[in-house]
Motif scaffolding. Structure first.
Motif, PDB file in Angstrom:
ATOM      1  N   THR B 175       0.855  -1.199   0.000  1.00 23.34           N
ATOM      2  CA  THR B 175       0.000   0.000   0.000  1.00 23.34           C
ATOM      3  C   THR B 175       0.887   1.244   0.000  1.00 23.34           C
ATOM      4  O   THR B 175       0.578   2.245  -0.646  1.00 23.34           O
ATOM      5  N   GLN B 179       0.695   4.295  -2.527  1.00 23.11           N
ATOM      6  CA  GLN B 179       0.441   5.645  -2.016  1.00 23.11           C
ATOM      7  C   GLN B 179       1.581   6.593  -2.416  1.00 23.11           C
ATOM      8  O   GLN B 179       1.329   7.701  -2.906  1.00 23.11           O
ATOM      9  N   ASP B 183       1.374   9.734  -4.904  1.00 23.50           N
ATOM     10  CA  ASP B 183       1.820  11.053  -4.416  1.00 23.50           C
ATOM     11  C   ASP B 183       2.810  11.677  -5.387  1.00 23.50           C
ATOM     12  O   ASP B 183       2.691  12.848  -5.757  1.00 23.50           O
ATOM     13  N   GLN B 438      -6.177  10.124   4.404  1.00 27.19           N
ATOM     14  CA  GLN B 438      -6.428   9.485   3.109  1.00 27.19           C
ATOM     15  C   GLN B 438      -7.425  10.271   2.257  1.00 27.19           C
ATOM     16  O   GLN B 438      -7.252  10.414   1.051  1.00 27.19           O
ATOM     17  N   ARG B 441      -5.910  13.171   0.728  1.00 24.49           N
ATOM     18  CA  ARG B 441      -5.006  12.683  -0.308  1.00 24.49           C
ATOM     19  C   ARG B 441      -5.754  12.519  -1.639  1.00 24.49           C
ATOM     20  O   ARG B 441      -5.284  12.907  -2.695  1.00 24.49           O
TER      21      ARG B 441
END
Lengths: 364, 467
Positions: B175, B179, B183, B438, B441
């Motif tokens: 994960t 992520q 990003d 999250q 995000r």
């Protein structure tokens, strides 16, 4: 439970993602074009509607399309000078050209360059989807507002694929009799439009053609498909055009007829099938070859009217080279195409304008 | 967005889903290679053919070197690769200038996308083998190394030693990888969008592209500084943004690529700048060009000569033109000057307070680097001279001819860059790392996708793709 929570958070994230995309699109429209943040924002905000059809909303703006205080695309009218009004549909209004480079603007620039002063004003009185019938009915208003000496008629012939209401029937609807309708306010995903244009840009031609073929097949089921338009439609077109010419002369405006140019070459082997299918999407009842046939017959009709009524004819259909350099789609100009069209018009109009100017100078 | 970009957007998620389900590293390698070849072929099947041939040739040369690492075999590899690069990249570019009919056919050859990048990767493999590095890739691994889809077009230029162990991993992407990858892609998209604003300006015709293309007369000193600083940031945002996207895309597949930029405009000397800007190329030049030449002979002048030669090659790598030659020479001379200054300080035992020397060093370095971008961007040598003359002529500093909006955009970007990076450094210094929830995000990803992809239907071409 933990897994369920994780899925729920992912779903929430996805919703947030979509909402923020939409929010960004709205902020972008607001900052770039001053678009309403909440309300509907599409090309319909440029128009008002009445029983006749649509007409320009004074001072309206949608993205790069800006109407003046009279509801025509282009700058405000200056006092004096020789005025030329351009009648037509989306090809004249301008869809793909850089703002200020649509053919009426280019024509004005060219004529004034030749005159050496700001003598001419070209008024773009066309709207997307305008028919000869609606133009005829609005003529009185246009003449009152613009006082043109000449009217360049560049008709969009495809509106005659299926018969539009007769000029008389159009005239029966009194534009002054009803309040103009405001565009309806309903929610619209602005991100969707952007994604569509992005895909149009990115998808290879082969894929786009296949998709359009599939779409056309789906649409074909709803219509009785014709190989070519009936002669009745051509006769109606010719009749409506004759009425417009007569109406213009009655108002003291000298008409100029222009044949309709398209992106398609004479030789069928060179036809851009993707563009032909794009055109067909708007008129699925007519087969692809039918469009080329229609163009030929309608342009002959324009030539007939010009010859019969002794109107100056500018043969743009033969003058403007086909292909994607000058056409952004089946019949709408690119900036380069608009420039060629303006040159063609300026060359055609020159003898007429020169003789009038000479007469006026002689009378003075 | 063009067809290729759309293809990448469609293919990457599909391959990622397949990749994360495969456990065997060979199957993963096959998947990545097929994906790389498929994506590369979208630029032209002929280009793919050249890439495959080049890869096979270098694999064979590698086998020869592994059996017996001799200088002759290394030279054969160098000559083969350089010949291919010259024939496919430089000859087509200079043919119209030479007007020689006998070799005129080269002018019609299209240069394969990314050839400058993957040729250097092939050369580094041969050099490393010659130096005795323990590299034993299978043919599949080597083909993947040469064609790896995130790096094949415009780098970062990788080393086989970095990638080989990662190609052999069997663990599925975590994960954290996903992520971090997303990003980096988002940051990259935002940076390229910012670069686009500098290039096109807030008003049509008032961006840096228009200024360089139209080259208005009467440019003043402030105008030149605005343009060169603005272009320096445009190039940085464009290329560093692209590198972020590439590194992030590779990270989605749990592959860590080397960084390509590390706050270059914070450098306080030219040599520091080159350890922070286009790092994969400058380290390549250092390891495989500068050091081998410098070690041929002892002596300071030879070392300085090696520096200048390396930087000239650095310039020529971008494009065979006088302007890039001068750009390389300029940076070579800057590096030599810096070394001389350091030696002089040591010899004279000059000591300055850090409060004075650091800002002064930074200002001089930043100014000199930015001024060098003139040669990188202008169209003709006379334009470069005009700009430099305006920059050094004090009488021109009384006014400006460029639009205020351009000044505003450049100043905003520069202040935002230094502000953001400084804040990040301070936070890291205090041991605080920004934790993003999250949900926020996802909102940031959406903003990045909008700004980087949807906002402009026709996004700016990636500047380094032409090298």
């Amino acid at each position: 439970m933990n897994r369920l929570l994780q899925h729920a958070r992912c779903a929430l994230g996805l919703v947030i993602f979509i909402l923020v995309l939409e929010l960004c699109a709205r902020i972008d429209d607001f900052l770039t074009y001053g678009a309403p943040f909440w309300g509907t924002y599409n090309d319909q905000i440029l128009y008002m509607r009445d029983n006749i059809g649509k007409w320009g909303r004074p001072g309206a703006r949608y993205k790069e399309w800006q109407l003046n205080s009279l509801g025509y695309r282009g700058p405000e009218l200056r006092p004096g000078g020789v005025r030329i009004v351009c009648l037509g549909a989306s090809e004249t209004f301008g869809l793909y050209e850089t703002p200020g480079e649509e053919y009426p603007r280019e024509l004005e620039r060219k004529l004034n360059e030749e005159a050496g002063r700001e003598l001419f004003q070209v008024v773009n009185a066309a709207y997307a989807g305008e028919t000869i019938g609606t133009a005829t009915h609005r003529l009185r208003k246009i003449v009152e507002q613009v006082h043109p000496s000449y009217a360049v008629i560049y008709p969009s012939v495809a509106t005659y694929v299926s018969l539009p209401p007769t000029t008389e029937a159009t005239a029966a609807g009194d534009p002054g009799g009803t309040e103009p309708k405001q565009p309806e306010n309903h929610f619209e995903w602005r991100t969707g439009g952007r994604l569509r244009s992005l895909l149009k840009e990115a998808l290879p031609d082969v894929v786009q053609t296949r998709l359009r073929e599939w779409q056309t097949k789906e649409l074909e089921r709803q219509y009785a498909v014709m190989d070519r338009i009936s002669e009745e439609n051509v006769i109606r077109f010719q009749g409506d055009l004759t009425k417009l010419v007569r109406a213009l002369r009655d108002q003291g405006v000298e008409p100029v007829l222009v044949t309709h140019a398209t992106a398609f070459a004479k030789n069928s082997a060179d036809w851009d099938r993707n563009l032909l299918l794009t055109w067909r999407k708007f008129y699925p009842m007519l087969k692809e070859n039918g469009f080329i046939d229609m163009e030929k017959r309608m342009n002959d009709a324009i030539r007939n009217v010009a010859a019969g009524k002794h109107v100056l004819l500018i043969d743009a259909a033969n003058e403007i080279p086909p292909g994607r350099m000058y056409f952004a789609d089946f019949s709408h100009f690119t900036s380069a195409g608009a420039e060629v069209m303006a040159r063609c018009l300026a060359d055609g109009l020159r003898p007429l304008i020169n003789s009038q100017l000479r007469e006026e100078a002689f009378e003075r | 967005m063009n067809s290729q970009e759309l293809l990448y957007i469609i293919v990457i998620p599909i391959c990622w889903l397949l990749f994360s389900r495969l456990r065997n590293f060979r199957s993963r390698q096959v998947l990545l290679l097929l994906m790389s070849y498929f994506l590369y072929s979208s630029w032209g099947l002929g280009f793919l053919g050249i890439l495959v041939l080049g890869s096979l040739l270098n694999y064979w040369l590698g086998l020869c070197l592994r059996r017996k690492p001799s200088p002759a075999r290394l030279w054969l590899g160098i000559v083969a690769n350089i010949t291919m690069l010259i024939a496919l990249k430089y000859l087509p570019a200079i043919m119209p200038l030479l007007r020689r009919k006998s070799i005129g056919t080269f002018a019609n050859i299209a240069s394969p996308v990314g050839i400058s990048f993957w040729t250097l990767q092939a050369l580094s493999y041969l050099f490393d083998l010659y130096r005795g590095e323990d590299l034993e890739p299978s043919l599949l691994e080597f083909l993947l190394y040469m064609a790896f889809w995130p790096t094949v077009l415009s780098g970062p230029i990788c080393r086989l030693s970095t990638l080989l162990s990662q190609f052999r991993k069997t663990s599925k992407p975590l994960t954290d990888d996903v992520q971090c990858g997303l990003d980096r892609i988002s940051i990259g998209l935002l940076m390229t969008a910012l670069g686009q604003i500098l290039a096109s300006g807030v008003h049509p015709g008032q961006g840096l592209d228009a200024i360089f293309d139209e080259f208005p007369s009467g440019l003043t000193g402030p105008d030149v500084w605005c343009v060169v600083i603005g272009y320096g940031f445009e190039l940085f945002l464009n290329f560093a943004g692209y590198s972020h996207i590439v590194i992030g895309a590779a990270r989605l597949f749990a592959i860590h690529l080397d960084e390509n930029f590390d706050r270059p405009y914070f450098a306080t000397s030219p040599s520091e700048f080159w350890t922070r800007w286009h790092m994969s190329l400058s380290f390549w030049i250092r390891d495989y060009l500068f050091l081998p030449i410098a070690m041929l002979r002892p002596g300071k002048w030879w070392r300085s000569f090696s520096l200048v030669v390396s930087m000239v090659v650095f310039g020529f790598w971008h494009k065979a033109s006088l302007l890039f030659f001068v750009w390389g020479l300029y940076h070579g001379l800057l590096l030599v000057l810096h070394r001389q200054w350091q030696e002089l300080r040591r010899r004279m035992n000059w000591r300055f307070s850090r409060v004075i020397i650091e800002p002064a060093s930074w200002s001089i370095t930043f100014g000199a680097i930015c001024l060098g971008w003139v040669f990188f961007r202008v169209g003709t040598f006379s334009q470069a001279l005009t700009m430099l003359r305006a920059a050094v002529s004090l009488v021109t500093y009384s006014g400006h001819v460029l639009p205020r909006s351009l000044y505003l955009v450049v100043v905003t970007v520069v202040v935002a860059y230094f502000g953001t990076v400084s804040a990040g450094l301070l936070r890291r210094g205090h041991g605080r790392v920004l934790a993003i929830p999250q949900e926020l995000r996802f909102a940031l990803y959406a903003a990045a996708v909008y700004v980087g992809v949807l906002h402009t239907a026709q996004t700016q071409a990636f500047i380094y793709s032409k090298f």
